[in-house]
Enzyme design. Structure first.
Site, PDB file in Angstrom:
ATOM      1  N   ASP A   1       0.811  -1.195   0.179  1.00  0.00           N
ATOM      2  CA  ASP A   1      -0.040  -0.038  -0.060  1.00  0.00           C
ATOM      3  C   ASP A   1       0.699   1.186   0.151  1.00  0.00           C
ATOM      4  O   ASP A   1       1.842   1.375   0.658  1.00  0.00           O
ATOM      5  CB  ASP A   1      -0.855   0.067   1.159  1.00  0.00           C
ATOM      6  CG  ASP A   1      -1.589  -1.131   1.486  1.00  0.00           C
ATOM      7  OD1 ASP A   1      -1.595  -2.098   0.664  1.00  0.00           O
ATOM      8  OD2 ASP A   1      -1.875  -1.405   2.685  1.00  0.00           O
TER       9      ASP A   1
ATOM     10  N   ARG B   1      -7.671  -1.468  11.544  1.00  0.00           N
ATOM     11  CA  ARG B   1      -6.395  -0.982  11.214  1.00  0.00           C
ATOM     12  C   ARG B   1      -6.478  -0.005  10.053  1.00  0.00           C
ATOM     13  O   ARG B   1      -7.518   0.494   9.767  1.00  0.00           O
ATOM     14  CB  ARG B   1      -5.377  -2.107  10.392  1.00  0.00           C
ATOM     15  CG  ARG B   1      -6.115  -2.825   9.077  1.00  0.00           C
ATOM     16  CD  ARG B   1      -5.009  -3.801   9.075  1.00  0.00           C
ATOM     17  NE  ARG B   1      -5.704  -4.860   7.897  1.00  0.00           N
ATOM     18  CZ  ARG B   1      -6.124  -5.966   8.561  1.00  0.00           C
ATOM     19  NH1 ARG B   1      -6.376  -6.377   9.602  1.00  0.00           N
ATOM     20  NH2 ARG B   1      -6.806  -6.935   7.303  1.00  0.00           N
TER      21      ARG B   1
END
Ligand code: FRU
Length: 453
Positions: free
Chosen positions: A19, A147
């Site tokens: 990411d 998260r």
């Protein structure tokens, strides 16, 4: 000869990238952090944050791995998060992942997700870490999958979104508020009914055209012929109403290609909203042969996001124009040109067309069926990628393709439908042919990527 080192896309010097994290413009520079496992091209070694910076989105410097998983709160990874300018520093909010050894399912037992904060004056040097929230601080009906904080400031308030999986296996985001960005209280849980996937990762929030929008990466959506064709999805909702009470519109996928996940936005100093995704897909069964050469994955180009009448559309960042290398070339219908990568190709087709690249990849429009199809006929070229489809209407359709040495991004229909995919041509000059329309090709110079660790 094949050259799969990208000319326009950020990729790790070695090891694994996933990411994008902490995207921001701060003290005159763009900062792009990313999930980074320098020790392995398959992502199995320790995961922290890598960092690039750039004054202009065209000249990039990689400065190393500023955020290491070096406290007990993040023993199994410094996971995704964001960066928020605050006075003279950037605050990095992220998830510390902990997995206890034992016979656990790691959904309800055996895992901790700590919301951590560290500060950096420059994206390179990172100060001491604080734990702001532990797993026991999240709502009791959340599983241990919580998260990817996205934090922003509005007026005198701070807000945070966290992606989560409920005990009933429903994807959700948790919205927190704070007066100082340090002590947080839960404002609401946003969870559609019925459930929309079992887990939402990497939430993002932005305001565009006077409206609020929420981007998430849901897992567990049912696959359809033209929808949700990948293992996991990423897309946006409009948030109708205000942050603490508004409701979500329908979901639209950001990208219909094989490789797009976990995007984040940032605001450029000129006000543009830019989106960068991971040009990869977790748990996909297709391959990236760069792994055998020591690195894997890249980020997408930064994309300019605009709100149109039917929702959000995406365009390649305008800075790419500065990379034009010589005059544009005409590619007429029925012709084949050998083109060195990278290049940009633009066309407008009134009806059916086929654009063929490197002999084994076709973008095709079938007006009768109302479909746009991206199809690999060559196993090695696609690394096992096969077919992706999108719905398309009648009338003229634009295609704006950015072709890099090992990736393609097709922005179709004025950026309402985008296909992103990795591809692995045997040569860095590829044959390109188009049937059913004429195209214009602009050869591009590479961006500059320096390494200063
Ligand atoms: C998304 C994701 C995030 C997590 C990170 C770990 O790809 O699973 O939810 O923070 O990757 O690398």
């Amino acid at each position: 000869m094949a050259d799969w080192r990208q000319a326009l896309h950020l990729e790790p010097p070695q090891g694994w990238l996933n990411d994008p994290n902490g995207l921001c413009f701060f003290h005159g520079l763009y900062h792009v952090f990313f999930q980074y496992s320098p020790g392995s091209a398959d992502g199995t070694s320790a995961k922290g944050w890598g960092h690039w910076q750039s004054p202009d989105l065209l000249h990039w410097t990689f400065t190393g791995e500023p955020l290491l998983p070096d406290t007990p709160w993040e023993r199994n990874g410094a996971y995704s998060g964001c960066a928020v300018p605050c006075g003279e520093v950037l605050r990095l909010y992220y998830t510390g992942n902990v997995k206890h050894p034992g016979p656990y399912d790691y959904i309800h037992t055996g895992r901790e997700a700590n919301t951590l904060l560290a500060e950096t004056p420059d994206g390179i040097h990172v100060g001491p870490k604080q734990r702001l929230m532990a797993s026991t601080d999240y709502p009791a009906d959340c599983s241990l999958h919580v998260r990817d904080p996205k934090v922003w400031r509005e007026a005198d308030r701070w807000y945070m979104l966290l992606g989560a999986r409920s005990l009933q296996d429903a994807g959700r985001v948790l919205l927190y508020r704070s007066a100082d960005g340090l002590a947080w209280e839960l404002a609401r849980v946003l969870e559609p009914a019925p459930a929309f996937g079992y887990m939402w990762e990497c939430p993002d929030h932005f305001i565009l055209d006077g409206r609020r929008w929420l981007s998430v990466s849901p897992q567990g959506l049912p696959h359809g012929e033209t929808e949700n064709q990948n293992q996991y999805q990423s897309g946006w909702f409009a948030l109708n109403g205000d942050l603490e009470t508004g409701t979500l519109s329908g979901f639209t996928e950001w990208d219909k290609g094989f490789d797009f996940y976990a995007p984040q936005t940032l605001q450029a100093p000129d006000g543009r909203l830019l989106l960068i995704g991971w040009m990869g897909m977790p748990d996909a069964d297709y391959r990236n042969p760069t792994a055998a050469l020591g690195w894997q994955h890249c980020l997408t180009l930064p994309r300019e996001i605009e709100a149109g009448p039917d929702g959000l559309c995406q365009r390649p960042l305008r800075e790419l124009d500065a990379l034009a290398d010589g005059q544009p070339l005409a590619l007429t219908a029925g012709q084949t040109l050998a083109l060195p990568l990278p290049f940009r190709l633009r066309m407008t087709a009134d009806r059916d067309f086929t654009l063929t690249l490197a002999g084994g990849l076709r973008l095709e429009r079938d007006t009768g069926a109302g479909r746009l199809t991206l199809r690999f006929d060559d196993e090695a070229l696609g690394g096992g990628r096969t077919l992706r489809r999108a719905v398309c209407g009648e009338g003229p359709l634009t295609v704006d393709l950015v072709a890099d040495r090992a990736s393609l991004e097709f922005y179709c229909g004025g950026g309402t439908t985008v296909f992103s995919t990795r591809f692995y041509p045997a040569d860095s000059t590829i044959p390109v042919a188009v049937q059913g329309a004429d195209a214009t090709v602009q050869p591009l110079r590479p961006m500059t990527f320096a390494i200063e660790e």
